[in-house]
Design a protein around this motif. Structure first.
Motif, PDB file in Angstrom:
ATOM      1  N   ALA A 171      17.899 -23.969 -49.325  1.00 18.29           N
ATOM      2  CA  ALA A 171      18.746 -22.973 -48.335  1.00 18.29           C
ATOM      3  C   ALA A 171      17.914 -22.152 -47.533  1.00 18.29           C
ATOM      4  O   ALA A 171      18.214 -22.027 -46.368  1.00 18.29           O
ATOM      5  N   ALA A 172      16.638 -21.923 -47.957  1.00 24.01           N
ATOM      6  CA  ALA A 172      15.829 -20.760 -47.192  1.00 24.01           C
ATOM      7  C   ALA A 172      15.470 -21.410 -46.260  1.00 24.01           C
ATOM      8  O   ALA A 172      14.972 -21.074 -45.187  1.00 24.01           O
ATOM      9  N   LEU A 173      14.875 -22.811 -46.281  1.00 26.62           N
ATOM     10  CA  LEU A 173      14.335 -23.537 -45.066  1.00 26.62           C
ATOM     11  C   LEU A 173      15.491 -23.842 -44.037  1.00 26.62           C
ATOM     12  O   LEU A 173      15.076 -23.745 -42.773  1.00 26.62           O
ATOM     13  N   GLU A 174      16.573 -24.264 -44.286  1.00 32.32           N
ATOM     14  CA  GLU A 174      17.482 -24.294 -43.314  1.00 32.32           C
ATOM     15  C   GLU A 174      17.897 -23.139 -42.708  1.00 32.32           C
ATOM     16  O   GLU A 174      18.008 -23.268 -41.485  1.00 32.32           O
ATOM     17  N   ILE A 175      17.904 -21.862 -43.343  1.00 29.30           N
ATOM     18  CA  ILE A 175      18.121 -20.565 -42.587  1.00 29.30           C
ATOM     19  C   ILE A 175      16.948 -20.334 -41.770  1.00 29.30           C
ATOM     20  O   ILE A 175      17.181 -19.652 -40.942  1.00 29.30           O
ATOM     21  N   SER A 176      15.796 -20.766 -42.212  1.00 28.74           N
ATOM     22  CA  SER A 176      14.691 -20.326 -41.384  1.00 28.74           C
ATOM     23  C   SER A 176      14.925 -20.815 -39.889  1.00 28.74           C
ATOM     24  O   SER A 176      14.161 -20.499 -39.180  1.00 28.74           O
ATOM     25  N   ALA A 177      15.855 -21.766 -39.706  1.00 33.08           N
ATOM     26  CA  ALA A 177      16.139 -22.383 -38.409  1.00 33.08           C
ATOM     27  C   ALA A 177      17.096 -21.452 -37.648  1.00 33.08           C
ATOM     28  O   ALA A 177      17.681 -21.574 -36.486  1.00 33.08           O
ATOM     29  N   GLN A 178      17.361 -20.193 -38.181  1.00 33.50           N
ATOM     30  CA  GLN A 178      18.267 -19.106 -37.499  1.00 33.50           C
ATOM     31  C   GLN A 178      17.915 -18.657 -36.027  1.00 33.50           C
ATOM     32  O   GLN A 178      18.832 -18.837 -35.057  1.00 33.50           O
ATOM     33  N   PRO A 179      16.655 -18.532 -35.772  1.00 37.51           N
ATOM     34  CA  PRO A 179      16.169 -18.249 -34.154  1.00 37.51           C
ATOM     35  C   PRO A 179      16.750 -19.362 -33.213  1.00 37.51           C
ATOM     36  O   PRO A 179      17.061 -19.186 -32.286  1.00 37.51           O
ATOM     37  N   LEU A 180      16.674 -20.904 -33.856  1.00 36.28           N
ATOM     38  CA  LEU A 180      17.238 -21.783 -32.865  1.00 36.28           C
ATOM     39  C   LEU A 180      18.449 -21.549 -32.951  1.00 36.28           C
ATOM     40  O   LEU A 180      19.021 -22.019 -31.458  1.00 36.28           O
ATOM     41  N   VAL A 181      19.410 -21.439 -33.511  1.00 32.71           N
ATOM     42  CA  VAL A 181      20.905 -21.313 -33.565  1.00 32.71           C
ATOM     43  C   VAL A 181      21.245 -20.169 -32.660  1.00 32.71           C
ATOM     44  O   VAL A 181      22.029 -20.102 -31.657  1.00 32.71           O
ATOM     45  N   ILE A 182      20.410 -18.902 -32.768  1.00 37.00           N
ATOM     46  CA  ILE A 182      20.657 -18.044 -31.761  1.00 37.00           C
ATOM     47  C   ILE A 182      20.215 -18.179 -30.374  1.00 37.00           C
ATOM     48  O   ILE A 182      21.074 -17.810 -29.323  1.00 37.00           O
ATOM     49  N   LEU A 183      19.393 -18.829 -30.363  1.00 40.97           N
ATOM     50  CA  LEU A 183      18.625 -19.251 -28.720  1.00 40.97           C
ATOM     51  C   LEU A 183      19.833 -20.357 -28.270  1.00 40.97           C
ATOM     52  O   LEU A 183      20.379 -20.133 -27.085  1.00 40.97           O
ATOM     53  N   VAL A 184      20.498 -21.132 -29.223  1.00 39.89           N
ATOM     54  CA  VAL A 184      21.276 -22.071 -28.528  1.00 39.89           C
ATOM     55  C   VAL A 184      22.629 -21.308 -28.093  1.00 39.89           C
ATOM     56  O   VAL A 184      23.346 -21.446 -26.983  1.00 39.89           O
ATOM     57  N   LEU A 185      23.216 -20.252 -28.934  1.00 39.60           N
ATOM     58  CA  LEU A 185      24.308 -19.613 -28.752  1.00 39.60           C
ATOM     59  C   LEU A 185      24.235 -18.667 -27.433  1.00 39.60           C
ATOM     60  O   LEU A 185      25.086 -18.495 -26.756  1.00 39.60           O
ATOM     61  N   MET A 186      22.954 -18.293 -27.101  1.00 39.19           N
ATOM     62  CA  MET A 186      22.674 -17.415 -25.695  1.00 39.19           C
ATOM     63  C   MET A 186      22.858 -18.256 -24.819  1.00 39.19           C
ATOM     64  O   MET A 186      23.452 -17.877 -23.671  1.00 39.19           O
ATOM     65  N   TRP A 187      22.453 -19.514 -25.089  1.00 35.90           N
ATOM     66  CA  TRP A 187      22.624 -20.576 -23.765  1.00 35.90           C
ATOM     67  C   TRP A 187      23.992 -20.743 -23.732  1.00 35.90           C
ATOM     68  O   TRP A 187      24.413 -20.987 -22.500  1.00 35.90           O
ATOM     69  N   ILE A 188      24.699 -21.004 -24.732  1.00 34.73           N
ATOM     70  CA  ILE A 188      26.331 -21.721 -24.538  1.00 34.73           C
ATOM     71  C   ILE A 188      27.097 -20.102 -24.204  1.00 34.73           C
ATOM     72  O   ILE A 188      27.691 -20.534 -23.210  1.00 34.73           O
ATOM     73  N   LEU A 189      26.949 -19.058 -24.518  1.00 34.49           N
ATOM     74  CA  LEU A 189      27.952 -17.946 -24.376  1.00 34.49           C
ATOM     75  C   LEU A 189      27.542 -17.090 -23.507  1.00 34.49           C
ATOM     76  O   LEU A 189      28.370 -16.418 -22.767  1.00 34.49           O
ATOM     77  N   GLN A 190      26.130 -16.922 -22.984  1.00 34.00           N
ATOM     78  CA  GLN A 190      25.658 -15.880 -22.182  1.00 34.00           C
ATOM     79  C   GLN A 190      25.080 -16.907 -21.048  1.00 34.00           C
ATOM     80  O   GLN A 190      24.690 -16.141 -20.135  1.00 34.00           O
ATOM     81  N   GLY A 191      25.011 -18.181 -21.006  1.00 32.69           N
ATOM     82  CA  GLY A 191      24.360 -18.600 -19.856  1.00 32.69           C
ATOM     83  C   GLY A 191      22.861 -18.313 -19.793  1.00 32.69           C
ATOM     84  O   GLY A 191      22.292 -18.515 -18.563  1.00 32.69           O
ATOM     85  N   LYS A 192      22.066 -17.924 -20.746  1.00 37.60           N
ATOM     86  CA  LYS A 192      20.774 -17.455 -20.550  1.00 37.60           C
ATOM     87  C   LYS A 192      19.970 -18.909 -20.741  1.00 37.60           C
ATOM     88  O   LYS A 192      20.002 -19.947 -21.417  1.00 37.60           O
ATOM     89  N   LYS A 193      18.787 -18.985 -19.775  1.00 36.77           N
ATOM     90  CA  LYS A 193      18.062 -20.305 -19.765  1.00 36.77           C
ATOM     91  C   LYS A 193      16.941 -20.232 -20.837  1.00 36.77           C
ATOM     92  O   LYS A 193      16.331 -19.091 -21.094  1.00 36.77           O
ATOM     93  N   ILE A 194      16.898 -21.471 -21.267  1.00 38.77           N
ATOM     94  CA  ILE A 194      15.702 -21.590 -22.451  1.00 38.77           C
ATOM     95  C   ILE A 194      14.463 -21.961 -21.802  1.00 38.77           C
ATOM     96  O   ILE A 194      14.361 -22.874 -21.034  1.00 38.77           O
ATOM     97  N   GLN A 195      13.626 -20.948 -22.145  1.00 36.87           N
ATOM     98  CA  GLN A 195      12.085 -20.960 -21.425  1.00 36.87           C
ATOM     99  C   GLN A 195      11.497 -22.297 -21.960  1.00 36.87           C
ATOM    100  O   GLN A 195      12.078 -22.834 -23.232  1.00 36.87           O
ATOM    101  N   GLN A 196      10.513 -22.736 -21.161  1.00 36.56           N
ATOM    102  CA  GLN A 196       9.705 -23.926 -21.838  1.00 36.56           C
ATOM    103  C   GLN A 196       9.247 -23.982 -23.249  1.00 36.56           C
ATOM    104  O   GLN A 196       9.385 -24.745 -23.895  1.00 36.56           O
ATOM    105  N   MET A 197       8.593 -22.761 -23.639  1.00 36.04           N
ATOM    106  CA  MET A 197       8.063 -22.355 -24.909  1.00 36.04           C
ATOM    107  C   MET A 197       9.018 -22.768 -25.793  1.00 36.04           C
ATOM    108  O   MET A 197       8.934 -23.206 -26.853  1.00 36.04           O
ATOM    109  N   SER A 198      10.416 -22.039 -25.590  1.00 32.15           N
ATOM    110  CA  SER A 198      11.258 -21.952 -26.480  1.00 32.15           C
ATOM    111  C   SER A 198      12.012 -23.307 -26.758  1.00 32.15           C
ATOM    112  O   SER A 198      12.352 -23.759 -27.700  1.00 32.15           O
TER     113      SER A 198
END
Length: 306
Positions: A101-128
């Motif tokens: 559970a801890a390992l799966e939840i550690s992917a939270q930054p990935l989920v937030i990044l994708v939500l920012m892209w989908i809901l706010q139209g934020k571009k995903i930078q190269q490093m991200s």
């Protein structure tokens, strides 16, 4: 200068709290949920913690005043972060190991990044974007283990954790722009209060059986006290203190340490197996989180700065 050693001690102690205490909450919840219904467990934890936080705030001379709009926002955030975000995670621990559970939840930054892209139209930078690729590979390696998939209701547990990550991720985006109490103690107190109340309602709706805490086993009573005082109050306070004392990048290291602490504690105390594939998945996944967290101001932390 005489205050410098004291401040250094507080910073070290705060890092210990967000590293070890937060990492240990997976183990503690796993132990407690074996005896207590998940929503009742989480509800009692956060409701009790909120009352203690309010007492601390009053002792510190903080006003508990809150506007109607702030109260509604705090209720919504408490629902997203605690009722769903934590409640589903605790429920999932009935079906999956605490380390997983801890390992799966550690992917939270990935989920937030994708939500920012989908809901706010934020571009995903190269490093991200590199982080996203690593993260997706890591998640695939983690959830694709045959040994895990053969466990009863393991897939259900995975889906619950993903649901809690979505709820927490959307809550992170909402809080960044929401009108909430400026004082951290008051803000957190109301979120925990309403999150706890809503968890209680959810517990009743799901027909969970409530029993007197006196009838709980001594082990679960101790676990609940640890979750309330250390996991809910001390760790959150330490997190907020560090955000004001050191750079966000240093605070972000908890994202990498928590899963490792959870894996080791689950293995040592509960005999949870750490497979080679889990180890590889952890390395790949946390590498992805590292690339995502290289941004100076991560959405992960904005919700704690009020």
């Amino acid at each position: 200068m005489e205050h410098q050693p004291k401040r250094t001690f507080l910073i070290v102690a705060a890092f210990f709290a967000i590293y070890v205490i937060w990492g240990s909450t997976y183990l503690l919840n796993k132990i407690a949920v074996a005896e207590l219904p998940p929503f009742m467990l989480a509800g009692v934890r956060f409701f009790t913690a909120s009352l203690i936080i309010f007492v601390i705030a009053k002792v510190l001379g903080r006003s508990l005043a809150i506007t109607k709009k702030q109260f509604l926002n705090a209720t919504f955030v408490g629902f997203l972060f605690l009722s769903l975000g934590n409640g589903l995670a605790v429920w999932a621990l009935k079906y999956v190991d605490s380390g997983f559970a801890a390992l799966e939840i550690s992917a939270q930054p990935l989920v937030i990044l994708v939500l920012m892209w989908i809901l706010q139209g934020k571009k995903i930078q190269q490093m991200s974007m590199v982080g996203v690729v690593f993260g997706m590979i890591g998640i695939y390696l983690l959830v694709g283990q045959k040994e895990l998939l053969r466990q009863e209701n393991a897939i259900l547990g995975m889906i619950m954790i993903f649901g809690c990550m979505l709820s927490w991720g959307y809550g992170s985006l909402f809080v960044a722009k929401a009108d909430l109490p400026k004082n951290y103690f008051v803000n957190t107190g109301y979120q925990m209060l309403m999150g706890g109340v809503l968890l209680g309602v959810m517990s009743l709706l799901f027909g969970e059986t409530w029993n007197n805490p006196i009838r709980w086993s001594a082990e679960v009573q101790l676990v609940m006290l640890l979750l309330i005082f250390f996991g809910s109050i001390i760790a959150f306070t330490s997190f907020n203190f560090l955000l004001k004392s050191v750079s966000p990048e240093k605070v972000a290291t908890s994202t990498y340490v928590n899963p490792i602490v959870a894996l080791v504690l689950g293995w040592y105390f509960l005999g949870e197996e750490i497979t080679v594939q889990s180890g590889i998945a952890a390395i790949v996944l946390l590498t992805g989180v590292y690339f995502i967290n290289t941004k100076k101001k991560s959405m992960l932390f904005k919700r704690f700065k009020r």
